[in-house]
Write a protein that holds these residues in place. Structure first.
Motif, short mmCIF file in Angstrom:
data_model
loop_
_atom_site.label_atom_id
_atom_site.label_comp_id
_atom_site.label_asym_id
_atom_site.label_seq_id
_atom_site.Cartn_x
_atom_site.Cartn_y
_atom_site.Cartn_z
N VAL A 106 0.87 -1.18 0.00
CA VAL A 106 0.00 0.00 0.00
C VAL A 106 0.91 1.23 0.00
CG1 VAL A 106 -1.74 1.32 1.24
CG2 VAL A 106 -1.83 -1.18 1.29
N TYR A 107 0.62 2.15 -0.90
CA TYR A 107 1.29 3.45 -0.85
C TYR A 107 0.36 4.48 -1.49
CZ TYR A 107 2.61 2.90 -5.82
OH TYR A 107 2.60 2.73 -7.20
N PRO A 108 0.44 5.74 -1.06
CA PRO A 108 -0.44 6.78 -1.60
C PRO A 108 0.06 7.26 -2.96
CG PRO A 108 0.95 7.69 0.11
CD PRO A 108 1.28 6.23 0.04
N GLN A 109 -0.50 6.72 -4.03
CA GLN A 109 -0.07 7.11 -5.37
C GLN A 109 -0.38 8.57 -5.66
OE1 GLN A 109 -2.16 4.11 -7.76
NE2 GLN A 109 -0.23 3.05 -8.05
N GLY A 162 -4.50 16.80 -1.97
CA GLY A 162 -4.16 17.74 -0.91
C GLY A 162 -2.74 17.50 -0.45
N THR A 163 -2.55 17.37 0.85
CA THR A 163 -1.22 17.22 1.43
C THR A 163 -1.21 16.08 2.44
OG1 THR A 163 -0.79 19.58 1.18
CG2 THR A 163 0.60 18.38 2.75
N THR A 164 -0.26 15.15 2.28
CA THR A 164 -0.12 14.05 3.22
C THR A 164 0.38 14.58 4.57
OG1 THR A 164 0.40 12.51 1.44
CG2 THR A 164 1.03 11.86 3.67
N LEU A 165 -0.31 14.19 5.63
CA LEU A 165 0.12 14.55 6.98
C LEU A 165 0.82 13.39 7.67
CD1 LEU A 165 -3.07 16.50 8.14
CD2 LEU A 165 -0.96 17.42 7.16
N ALA A 166 0.38 12.16 7.39
CA ALA A 166 1.00 10.99 7.99
C ALA A 166 0.59 9.75 7.21
CB ALA A 166 0.56 10.83 9.45
N PHE A 167 1.52 8.79 7.10
CA PHE A 167 1.21 7.54 6.43
C PHE A 167 2.05 6.43 7.03
CE2 PHE A 167 2.25 4.32 3.20
CZ PHE A 167 0.97 3.83 2.97
N PRO A 179 -2.26 -7.29 7.49
CA PRO A 179 -1.57 -6.06 7.09
C PRO A 179 -2.54 -4.89 7.13
CG PRO A 179 -1.99 -7.45 5.18
CD PRO A 179 -2.36 -8.25 6.38
N PHE A 180 -2.02 -3.70 7.36
CA PHE A 180 -2.89 -2.53 7.37
C PHE A 180 -2.10 -1.28 7.00
CE2 PHE A 180 -0.99 -2.25 11.55
CZ PHE A 180 -0.88 -0.89 11.80
N ALA A 181 -2.84 -0.28 6.52
CA ALA A 181 -2.26 1.02 6.20
C ALA A 181 -3.16 2.10 6.78
CB ALA A 181 -2.12 1.20 4.70
N LEU A 182 -2.55 3.22 7.12
CA LEU A 182 -3.33 4.35 7.61
C LEU A 182 -2.77 5.62 6.99
CD1 LEU A 182 -5.54 5.52 9.41
CD2 LEU A 182 -3.92 5.52 11.30
N LEU A 183 -3.65 6.38 6.34
CA LEU A 183 -3.29 7.65 5.73
C LEU A 183 -4.08 8.76 6.38
CD1 LEU A 183 -1.96 9.34 3.36
CD2 LEU A 183 -4.06 8.85 2.06
N VAL A 184 -3.41 9.84 6.75
CA VAL A 184 -4.06 11.06 7.21
C VAL A 184 -3.60 12.18 6.28
CG1 VAL A 184 -4.42 12.66 9.12
CG2 VAL A 184 -4.01 10.23 9.59
N LEU A 216 -8.25 4.13 7.01
CA LEU A 216 -7.61 2.90 7.47
C LEU A 216 -7.98 1.79 6.50
CD1 LEU A 216 -6.14 1.17 9.75
CD2 LEU A 216 -8.44 0.73 10.62
N VAL A 217 -6.99 1.05 6.04
CA VAL A 217 -7.20 -0.03 5.09
C VAL A 217 -6.63 -1.31 5.69
CG1 VAL A 217 -6.82 -0.83 2.74
CG2 VAL A 217 -6.86 1.62 3.22
N THR A 218 -7.45 -2.35 5.76
CA THR A 218 -6.99 -3.63 6.28
C THR A 218 -7.85 -4.74 5.69
OG1 THR A 218 -6.39 -4.84 8.31
CG2 THR A 218 -8.43 -3.56 8.36
N ALA A 219 -7.67 -5.95 6.17
CA ALA A 219 -8.47 -7.07 5.70
C ALA A 219 -9.78 -7.14 6.49
CB ALA A 219 -7.70 -8.38 5.85
N PRO A 220 -10.85 -7.63 5.88
CA PRO A 220 -12.12 -7.77 6.60
C PRO A 220 -11.94 -8.64 7.85
CG PRO A 220 -12.46 -8.09 4.25
CD PRO A 220 -10.98 -8.03 4.46
N SER A 221 -12.64 -8.26 8.93
CA SER A 221 -12.53 -9.01 10.18
C SER A 221 -13.84 -8.92 10.94
CB SER A 221 -11.38 -8.45 11.04
OG SER A 221 -11.76 -7.23 11.63
N GLY A 222 -13.87 -9.61 12.07
CA GLY A 222 -15.07 -9.58 12.90
C GLY A 222 -15.00 -8.54 13.99
N GLY A 223 -14.07 -7.62 13.90
CA GLY A 223 -13.92 -6.60 14.92
C GLY A 223 -15.03 -5.57 14.89
#
Length: 577
Positions: free
Chosen positions: A463-466, A470-475, A501-506, A554-561
């Motif tokens: 995962v990467y922000p292609q 706007g402007t990336t604050l955190a990844f 695996p998971f990714a988080l972009l702000v 937030l990007v991750t795999a489907p779960s029961g959470g």
């Protein structure tokens, strides 16, 4: 006078009205396709790459080198155009790359002084188009290693690439002595140091010839590419891994950068403008050893004495862990945050120079006695590109730009070469990269001729922000490929993600019509997405549309959470810093 009107039948009228309504409705509800925003030209603006839609763009991919450093295919990266197309398709499919650094070489551009080989440049352009045809951006690299292969005798342990034979004659017999790595030739081989010194001092007009030949090559590529494909050419690296060879009396490495390297870049920049590359930045490299982590190789540099470059240049660094490659200076594996400081320095230098950064080479051997370190080293390098903080501290200090980068390297003919080393028929190199006993290619062909990876796909298909509207604050991205370095402090988020695996972009959204785009690796093509803006999946892309101001995804795999609880935690967290 009598005027008459003829009305259509009622059914025909209803059909006409219905067609008009459906047409207008389609304009409103047809979803925006990501492809409609791809293909625009990039510029450097505000310390990042931006496209014509104002989106911040991150370039990720590989060096397309293959046989470009070899004589096997006359300096072209691939056997032929069909080979290039298969390779480009495999790269896009296996890694989601959106950019490549494409090598070409002076020796093949100008084999005889003053004579440009346009047949070679036609081959360069045709193979380059294998990537642009797939929407993959390209930046050119005028490559050299150890100045020239023509400095080395036929029985040498090493070889080089770069300058043509006519620009490498009359030098002392080459010998590196007892050298355990080919790079030591830069400092220990008298032929290499003398020829390199002469290049920077323009002895016999040799630098003039190089700059003129490069200009002719740039003109050829621009004229041969359709305008829409030339837009996908981001810029050009004037010269790979510059080094002084020898310093003048009393000269320091930083003074050499200021007094000899930077004037060369200014000359090259002017040549780019003359060739019609005015809108493309020059990807300029500092002294090659400026950020080397082996002390006896390192020398101060990083263009520290150079005035601000501005947005017509890009600060272009390389990064290799020399200690890890030695197998002695770093016995263990790379750890969480190991390269955070090194990549922080790259960010800082780019900012000080008034431009953006790219790491155009990085990697680690995929075979050999230190290849057990490869998963950890690559993971740590990508972590350094993605963020300014290690995983253990990311949630408390997440701020930082994402750096573009090109891994070394992509060669589908890895292990299948037939290179006559230094034109010696008695030294036919078939193993690995066929260049100085290196083994860096992330890909090879299996027994059936299919492209397969030499490294864990989870490390390079990321995962990467292609593109960020706007402007990336955190990844951050936790690939789970080698250990788990991300420590999530938010209980419900941690339970939701589990071991996936998971990714988080702000990001700070500009609210424009062009979407924010994240590449989705194979493991996350049907993701669970928690976002402050609407999201949709288009193939290997996650599209995040709309909103203005600070946003998250937030990007991750489907779960029961508990999705609602996790979202509430993120919403509270992402506005708190």
């Amino acid at each position: 006078m009598r005027i008459s009107f003829t009305f259509p039948k009622a059914a025909a009228m209803r059909r006409a009205v219905l067609l008009v309504v459906l047409f207008l409705f389609s304009l409103v509800v047809t979803p925006v396709r990501a492809e409609s925003f791809d293909g625009s030209e990039l510029r450097v603006s505000g310390g990042v790459f931006r496209d014509e839609h104002g989106r911040e763009v991150v370039l990720r991919g590989f060096n397309v080198s293959g046989t470009a450093k070899l004589a096997e295919n006359r300096g072209l990266p691939f056997v032929n155009t069909a080979d290039a197309r298969r390779s480009a398709q495999a790269m896009k499919q296996l890694t989601g790359a959106n950019a490549v650094r494409f090598l070409l070489t002076w020796a093949w551009i100008e084999p005889q002084r003053g004579q440009i080989d346009h047949t070679y440049l036609n081959g360069v352009t045709e193979q380059l188009r294998a990537f642009t045809d797939l929407g993959i951006r390209v930046y050119l690299d005028f490559h050299q290693d150890l100045y020239s292969r023509h400095l080395f005798n036929k029985d040498s342990w090493y070889t080089g690439d770069g300058a043509p034979a006519w620009a490498a004659s009359g030098y002392p017999k080459e010998s590196c002595g007892i050298c355990v790595h080919w790079g030591q030739n830069m400092k220990n081989n008298n032929a290499v140091t003398a020829a390199t010194y002469d290049f920077w001092h323009n002895r016999n007009g040799v630098q003039d010839s190089f700059v003129n030949a490069a200009g002719e090559a740039l003109k050829h590529v621009k004229e041969a590419l359709p305008a829409n494909e030339f837009k996908l050419v981001v810029g050009v690296d004037p010269l790979n891994e510059p080094y002084a060879g020898k310093y003048d009396t009393g000269q320091t490495s930083q003074q050499w950068e200021r007094d000899l390297l930077m004037p060369f870049y200014q000359r090259f920049r002017a040549e780019m403008d003359e060739a019609g590359w005015t809108t493309k930045p020059a990807f300029v490299e500092p002294l090659v050893f400026w950020n080397q982590n082996v002390d006896f190789f390192a020398e101060p540099g990083g263009l520290t004495l150079v005035p601000a470059l501005g947005e017509r240049f890009v600060f272009n660094a390389h990064f290799y862990d020399g200690k890890a490659q030695s197998g002695v200076l770093m016995p263990g594996k790379a750890a969480d945050g190991q390269y955070t400081q090194a990549f922080g320095t790259i960010r800082d230098r780019a900012k000080a120079l008034g431009t953006t950064a790219i790491v155009s080479e990085f990697g680690h051997p995929v075979s050999g006695f230190t290849s057990d370190k490869t998963p950890s080293v690559l993971k740590a390098i990508y972590q350094g590109l993605d963020s300014t903080a290690p995983g253990a501290r990311w949630w408390s200090a997440p701020r930082g730009t994402v750096i573009s980068g090109s891994q070394w390297h992509w060669d589908t003919n890895y292990g299948r070469h037939r290179e006559l080393m230094n034109d010696n028929p008695g030294k036919v190199k078939t193993d690995g990269d066929a260049m100085n006993d290196e083994h860096f290619s992330a890909v090879k062909l299996d027994a059936n001729g299919n492209a397969v990876l030499n490294v864990d796909r989870a490390i390079v298909d990321r995962v990467y922000p292609q593109a960020v509207a706007g402007t990336t604050l955190a990844f951050t991205y936790e690939d789970r490929a080698y250990q788990t370095w991300q420590q999530i402090p938010l209980t419900n988020v941690r339970n939701l993600v589990g071991s996936a695996p998971f990714a988080l972009l702000v990001w700070d959204s500009n609210g424009g019509s062009a979407p924010t785009e994240l590449h989705l690796p194979e493991a996350l093509r049907s993701p669970l997405v928690i976002s402050s803006v609407p999201s949709s999946v288009n193939g290997d892309k996650l599209l995040l549309q709309g909103g203005q101001g600070r946003q998250f995804a937030l990007v991750t795999a489907p779960s029961g959470g508990n999705v609602a609880a996790a979202e509430a935690e993120i919403r509270q967290w992402y506005v708190s810093w």
